[in-house]
Write a protein that holds these residues in place. Structure first.
Motif, mmCIF file in Angstrom:
data_model
loop_
_atom_site.group_PDB
_atom_site.id
_atom_site.type_symbol
_atom_site.label_atom_id
_atom_site.label_comp_id
_atom_site.label_asym_id
_atom_site.label_seq_id
_atom_site.Cartn_x
_atom_site.Cartn_y
_atom_site.Cartn_z
ATOM 1 N N LEU A 29 11.640 10.832 -24.750
ATOM 2 C CA LEU A 29 12.794 10.814 -23.697
ATOM 3 C C LEU A 29 12.433 11.599 -22.350
ATOM 4 C CD1 LEU A 29 15.704 9.809 -23.578
ATOM 5 C CD2 LEU A 29 16.381 12.391 -24.009
ATOM 6 N N LEU A 30 12.285 10.712 -21.216
ATOM 7 C CA LEU A 30 12.053 11.239 -20.157
ATOM 8 C C LEU A 30 13.423 10.891 -19.143
ATOM 9 C CD1 LEU A 30 9.293 9.557 -20.839
ATOM 10 C CD2 LEU A 30 8.836 11.014 -18.851
ATOM 11 N N THR A 31 13.744 12.229 -18.569
ATOM 12 C CA THR A 31 14.965 12.347 -17.705
ATOM 13 C C THR A 31 14.646 12.677 -16.269
ATOM 14 O OG1 THR A 31 16.155 13.047 -19.352
ATOM 15 C CG2 THR A 31 17.208 13.193 -17.369
ATOM 16 N N VAL A 32 15.148 12.037 -15.149
ATOM 17 C CA VAL A 32 14.940 12.274 -13.806
ATOM 18 C C VAL A 32 16.148 12.803 -13.270
ATOM 19 C CG1 VAL A 32 14.381 11.452 -11.555
ATOM 20 C CG2 VAL A 32 12.926 10.760 -13.635
ATOM 21 N N VAL A 33 16.392 13.787 -12.657
ATOM 22 C CA VAL A 33 17.889 14.278 -12.130
ATOM 23 C C VAL A 33 17.177 14.700 -10.541
ATOM 24 C CG1 VAL A 33 19.374 16.073 -12.289
ATOM 25 C CG2 VAL A 33 18.307 15.406 -14.444
ATOM 26 N N GLY A 34 18.392 14.309 -9.627
ATOM 27 C CA GLY A 34 18.265 14.544 -8.198
ATOM 28 C C GLY A 34 19.159 13.725 -7.568
#
Length: 89
Positions: A29-34
């Motif tokens: 699971l990859l998560t990008v936050v910004g």
């Protein structure tokens, strides 16, 4: 370095392991936050690099910080660590 990321030599891969019995796929699971712009740019950059299709990512969701969003990608690979091939057209 955090110890939870290092392999435990005392554990072995067992064929009768519950996770192996359910599926032979590895799931990451990859998560990008910004900022919304930053997350979209990162997704497009990963697309251009051949990492994942833009449509493979979840829609932008609110993050813990009200000024941020996040998107998630679930990668599944076969038993030998290779991603499944997508059929062409």
């Amino acid at each position: 370095m955090s110890q939870e990321f290092l392999p435990d030599d005392n554990k072995s891969d067992r064929a009768n392991d519950d996770s192996a019995a359910v599926s032979e796929q590895e799931v990451v699971l990859l998560t990008v936050v910004g900022s919304p712009k930053g997350v979209r740019e990162t997704i497009f950059t990963l697309y251009r690099l051949g990492f994942a299709q833009v449509g493979d990512w979840s829609p932008l969701q609110r993050a813990a910080n009200p000024k941020q969003v996040m998107s998630v990608l679930i990668r599944r690979s076969g038993a030998h660590g290779t991603p499944p091939r997508k059929s062409e057209g």
